[in-house]
Design a protein around this motif. Structure first.
Motif, mmCIF file in Angstrom:
data_model
loop_
_atom_site.group_PDB
_atom_site.id
_atom_site.type_symbol
_atom_site.label_atom_id
_atom_site.label_comp_id
_atom_site.label_asym_id
_atom_site.label_seq_id
_atom_site.Cartn_x
_atom_site.Cartn_y
_atom_site.Cartn_z
ATOM 1 N N LEU A 174 0.820 -1.209 0.000
ATOM 2 C CA LEU A 174 0.000 0.000 0.000
ATOM 3 C C LEU A 174 0.855 1.260 0.000
ATOM 4 O O LEU A 174 0.460 2.280 -0.563
ATOM 5 C CB LEU A 174 -0.966 -0.011 1.183
ATOM 6 C CG LEU A 174 -1.949 -1.191 1.192
ATOM 7 C CD1 LEU A 174 -2.845 -1.135 2.410
ATOM 8 C CD2 LEU A 174 -2.756 -1.252 -0.086
ATOM 9 N N SER A 175 2.039 1.199 0.603
ATOM 10 C CA SER A 175 2.968 2.331 0.531
ATOM 11 C C SER A 175 3.422 2.546 -0.900
ATOM 12 O O SER A 175 3.560 3.688 -1.361
ATOM 13 C CB SER A 175 4.189 2.088 1.436
ATOM 14 O OG SER A 175 3.797 2.083 2.798
ATOM 15 N N GLU A 176 3.609 1.451 -1.634
ATOM 16 C CA GLU A 176 3.993 1.541 -3.048
ATOM 17 C C GLU A 176 2.840 2.129 -3.874
ATOM 18 O O GLU A 176 3.058 2.987 -4.731
ATOM 19 C CB GLU A 176 4.373 0.152 -3.573
ATOM 20 C CG GLU A 176 4.748 0.112 -5.029
ATOM 21 C CD GLU A 176 6.117 0.712 -5.361
ATOM 22 O OE1 GLU A 176 6.394 0.882 -6.555
ATOM 23 O OE2 GLU A 176 6.884 1.027 -4.435
ATOM 24 N N VAL A 177 1.604 1.688 -3.590
ATOM 25 C CA VAL A 177 0.432 2.247 -4.275
ATOM 26 C C VAL A 177 0.356 3.744 -4.015
ATOM 27 O O VAL A 177 0.178 4.551 -4.930
ATOM 28 C CB VAL A 177 -0.878 1.558 -3.812
ATOM 29 C CG1 VAL A 177 -2.103 2.294 -4.344
ATOM 30 C CG2 VAL A 177 -0.899 0.099 -4.233
ATOM 31 N N LYS A 178 0.530 4.115 -2.752
ATOM 32 C CA LYS A 178 0.482 5.526 -2.361
ATOM 33 C C LYS A 178 1.537 6.335 -3.099
ATOM 34 O O LYS A 178 1.264 7.426 -3.618
ATOM 35 C CB LYS A 178 0.673 5.644 -0.846
ATOM 36 C CG LYS A 178 0.605 7.055 -0.311
ATOM 37 C CD LYS A 178 0.830 7.068 1.191
ATOM 38 C CE LYS A 178 0.919 8.485 1.711
ATOM 39 N NZ LYS A 178 1.350 8.533 3.121
ATOM 40 N N ALA A 179 2.749 5.802 -3.193
ATOM 41 C CA ALA A 179 3.839 6.505 -3.888
ATOM 42 C C ALA A 179 3.536 6.667 -5.380
ATOM 43 O O ALA A 179 3.813 7.712 -5.965
ATOM 44 C CB ALA A 179 5.154 5.757 -3.690
ATOM 45 N N LEU A 180 2.932 5.643 -5.990
ATOM 46 C CA LEU A 180 2.629 5.710 -7.420
ATOM 47 C C LEU A 180 1.500 6.690 -7.731
ATOM 48 O O LEU A 180 1.512 7.348 -8.768
ATOM 49 C CB LEU A 180 2.250 4.326 -7.956
ATOM 50 C CG LEU A 180 3.369 3.299 -8.059
ATOM 51 C CD1 LEU A 180 2.818 1.960 -8.521
ATOM 52 C CD2 LEU A 180 4.463 3.768 -9.000
ATOM 53 N N LEU A 181 0.519 6.792 -6.835
ATOM 54 C CA LEU A 181 -0.654 7.620 -7.105
ATOM 55 C C LEU A 181 -0.570 9.030 -6.531
ATOM 56 O O LEU A 181 -1.396 9.878 -6.863
ATOM 57 C CB LEU A 181 -1.921 6.942 -6.576
ATOM 58 C CG LEU A 181 -2.264 5.566 -7.159
ATOM 59 C CD1 LEU A 181 -3.570 5.064 -6.568
ATOM 60 C CD2 LEU A 181 -2.315 5.594 -8.675
#
Length: 194
Positions: free
Chosen positions: A136-143
């Motif tokens: 979810l941290s990766e999702v947050k960083a991408l979006l």
């Protein structure tokens, strides 16, 4: 007249555009275009030429292809872990205690009143929770609008259900895209795109 478009619930639609794979130079990273549109209130559009709404939004983000592929694999692993936890959980047992049946033989249990298995909140073990936070941290960083300022998550920002993890995995499916309807996952994604 037929409606041009309608959305009876809050929802976000995700589509991907993959440009030509030909690169202009060796140093150029291949990126894909995330296209999104969402509404924060129910919408009924009968004429797109005169439509105006304060509750419909759209946008796009260029995201590195390699990061999408990597994230999708991690989300697939997370989904598998959630399924394993669900299978091992006693709360998902379908058996009914005999004392309950003895109390009311005429009681009818309606399947429509039961939440679907995929919508039941899953209690994560420590290992799975850490995997989820990293994904979810990766999702947050991408979006995030400014990815460099995106800090890792310390808690999971939505209810983890098999359906929410499946929706998140589908969101990063470059071939199909997805639609996510209102709920805690929808709210979190919208907060990242604002």
């Amino acid at each position: 007249e037929r409606s041009a478009a309608s959305a009876s619930n809050k929802e976000i639609n995700i589509q991907w555009y993959i440009p030509s794979v030909a690169k202009s130079s060796k140093n150029t990273e291949t990126k894909v275009l995330l296209l999104y549109a969402y509404n924060t209130n129910p919408v009924e559009i009968s004429n797109i030429k005169i439509f105006s709404s304060m509750s419909v939004f759209s946008g796009h983000l260029w995201i590195p292809l390699a990061r999408i592929i990597s994230l999708r694999e991690k989300l697939s692993d997370l989904k598998e872990q959630v399924e394993i936890l669900m299978q091992g959980s006693k709360s998902f047992s379908t058996s009914v205690p005999t004392s309950f049946l003895e109390q009311s033989e005429t009681l009818k249990i309606s399947p429509s009143n039961k939440p679907k298995m995929s919508d039941v909140k899953v209690d994560l073990d420590e290992k799975t929770e850490e995997i989820a936070k990293r994904c979810l941290s990766e999702v947050k960083a991408l979006l995030s609008v400014v990815p460099a300022l995106s800090s890792p998550l310390t808690k999971i920002p939505f209810d983890v259900t098999l359906q929410s993890i499946t929706n998140l995995e589908d969101m990063f499916d470059l071939a199909n895209g997805c639609t996510i309807t209102e709920g805690t996952l929808f709210n979190w994604i919208i907060s990242l795109l604002h």
